[in-house]
Design a protein around this motif. Structure first.
Motif, PDB file in Angstrom:
ATOM      1  N   TRP A 208      -7.590  13.246  -2.378  1.00 53.53           N
ATOM      2  CA  TRP A 208      -7.673  11.439  -1.543  1.00 53.53           C
ATOM      3  C   TRP A 208      -8.770  10.950  -2.857  1.00 53.53           C
TER       4      TRP A 208
ATOM      5  N   THR B  54       8.695  10.017  -2.993  1.00 55.83           N
ATOM      6  CA  THR B  54       8.804  11.189  -3.268  1.00 55.83           C
ATOM      7  C   THR B  54      10.030  11.538  -4.932  1.00 55.83           C
TER       8      THR B  54
ATOM      9  N   GLN C  94       1.401   9.914  -2.476  1.00 50.47           N
ATOM     10  CA  GLN C  94       0.456   9.111  -1.140  1.00 50.47           C
ATOM     11  C   GLN C  94      -0.965   8.027  -1.173  1.00 50.47           C
TER      12      GLN C  94
ATOM     13  N   THR D   2      -2.086  12.386  -5.005  1.00 54.74           N
ATOM     14  CA  THR D   2      -0.879  13.201  -5.550  1.00 54.74           C
ATOM     15  C   THR D   2      -0.811  14.523  -5.697  1.00 54.74           C
TER      16      THR D   2
ATOM     17  N   MET E 241       0.801   6.245   6.248  1.00 57.52           N
ATOM     18  CA  MET E 241       0.966   6.059   4.565  1.00 57.52           C
ATOM     19  C   MET E 241       1.743   5.981   4.512  1.00 57.52           C
TER      20      MET E 241
ATOM     21  N   LEU F 222       5.263  14.822  -5.057  1.00 59.50           N
ATOM     22  CA  LEU F 222       5.225  13.772  -3.377  1.00 59.50           C
ATOM     23  C   LEU F 222       3.358  12.873  -3.894  1.00 59.50           C
TER      24      LEU F 222
ATOM     25  N   ASN G 290       4.728   7.321   1.297  1.00 58.20           N
ATOM     26  CA  ASN G 290       4.937   7.904   0.763  1.00 58.20           C
ATOM     27  C   ASN G 290       6.309   8.000  -0.354  1.00 58.20           C
TER      28      ASN G 290
END
Length: 415
Positions: free
Chosen positions: A180, A81, A244, A111, A77, A242, A79
């Motif tokens: 997702w 931030t 992803q 997100t 994944m 965050l 990531n």
């Protein structure tokens, strides 16, 4: 449960041929060829800097900094931030080293929700020249700053003939950005098409766009890079944001490639579907906006990814299904008075388990379906007179295997 197979021969062959049209346009014109993958990233190893630039610069619009420390890869994944570090808001982003002019861009993204309204997750293509907005900007997935992440949107930036900056915008209220989503953009010289679904898989030829920009004057024709960014809109924030991404793919059109075969999946109990008529797949079966009363008739309308255009389909037993609009889930797709006469109004009505609200779903081949109510088993849902205009109504009509009686079903998620 797999829908019952219904045999139709007189026009099915033509519809199967027309299904090839969904490969590129999703609407009318058949095309040979298919998309050929030219770039893939599965984020299953540290970022390869021969494939990705990792931002190290001032932040979005001068807010804070973009630093490599905000970008990590773990558990297959990506990531990114955003948080306060030593009094500075530090966020991040990456961009492909490979350049693209046109193509299909596909990715899996979410997100997460935040404590404030300060950041926006965005997956986009950006001109390699940095000549913005003259050379365009395609914001495929953009959450904007609402910390609840209630939806995402698409923004296509361009200059008009007077060099005035505009953005073509589509918002998808049925798509919470904290969940997702698999999202795609088809970018060709003539149009931009946007796709979304919850399924973790590339898009099939029979899956339809949720938004179409078909004005070539607003479509960029310059080299771009694919970018993934968590943008800061303010110099400070509370907590941490965050974003992803599970994978990203880019395809180029190959006129000699063979499209994959279409195998429509079984109807999903509790699935959320868009239902589009064969004659106008860019439109859909809709409950008129902000109308919830019993007896409200159904119409054909341009698809905008609204709750009144999405249907919850649940198993009603005995091979029958119930259709409920997400805008009023206590209602059901209903035949007025349980009648069977040609021209009978199809409407919404409070769910009551009657035969007027129980429908069989018949797959006729090539991804096309018919819907027959229990109260009138020789009749089907039909688009009135085959008129594809916005606000044209739907009604019941004897099954004559004609084009106004065939529909495409696209699964967007499961309740």
């Amino acid at each position: 449960m797999q829908p019952t197979i219904h045999s139709t021969m007189t026009q099915t062959a033509r519809r199967l041929i027309a299904t090839a049209a969904l490969v590129l346009t999703g609407i009318t014109t058949a095309h040979a060829g298919w998309w050929q993958e030219t770039f893939f990233e599965g984020f299953d190893a540290p970022l390869d800097t021969s494939k990705w630039y990792i931002y190290d610069s001032v932040g979005h619009a001068g807010n804070g900094l973009r630093k490599p420390s905000a970008v990590t890869v773990s558990d297959s994944m990506l990531n990114i931030t955003a948080k306060m570090v030593n009094g500075q808001l530090v966020s991040g982003g990456i961009a492909t080293t490979q350049n693209f002019q046109y193509g299909r861009f596909e990715f899996r993204v979410r997100t997460l929700q935040t404590a404030d309204d300060r950041t926006s997750g965005v997956v986009l293509t950006w001109p390699i020249s940095d000549n913005w907005p003259a050379e365009g900007e395609n914001d495929i997935y953009e959450t904007m700053t609402d910390g609840d992440r209630p939806h995402f949107e698409t923004n296509i930036h361009y200059l008009d003939a007077t060099s005035t900056h505009h953005a073509w915008k589509r918002t998808y209220p049925a798509a919470p950005a904290w969940q997702w989503w698999t999202v795609a953009m088809d970018w060709t010289p003539d149009s931009i098409k946007i796709y979304r679904k919850q399924e973790n898989a590339p898009f099939r030829p029979d899956e339809l766009p949720i938004a179409v920009l078909d004005d070539p004057s607003r479509v960029p024709d310059y080299l771009h890079r694919l970018c993934i960014q968590l943008d800061a809109y303010y110099p400070t924030m509370t907590g941490e944001a965050l974003m992803q991404v599970a994978w990203a793919r880019v395809y180029q059109w190959n006129p000699n490639a063979t499209p994959p075969s279409i195998q429509p999946p079984a109807i999903v109990d509790g699935g959320i579907y868009r239902i589009s008529p064969y004659l106008a797949t860019h439109r859909c079966l809709e409950v008129p906006l902000d109308q919830y009363a019993d007896g409200t008739g159904l119409v054909n309308y341009d698809y905008y990814d609204l709750l009144n255009q999405l249907w919850l389909i649940t198993d009603d037993g005995g091979g029958y299904w119930r259709f409920s609009p997400l805008s009023s889930p206590d209602k059901a797709l209903d035949v007025n008075g349980g009648a069977s006469a040609d021209g009978t109004k199809v409407q919404i009505w409070t769910h009551n388990t009657s035969s007027a609200q129980r429908w069989k779903i018949y797959h006729t081949g090539g991804g096309w379906f018919q819907f027959k109510p229990q109260c009138a088993p020789s009749s089907v849902l039909s688009l009135k007179l085959g008129n594809t205009a916005n606000n044209n109504p739907y009604y019941l009509w004897t099954d004559h295997d004609t084009d106004p009686q065939y529909f495409h079903m696209q699964l967007f998620g499961v309740e």
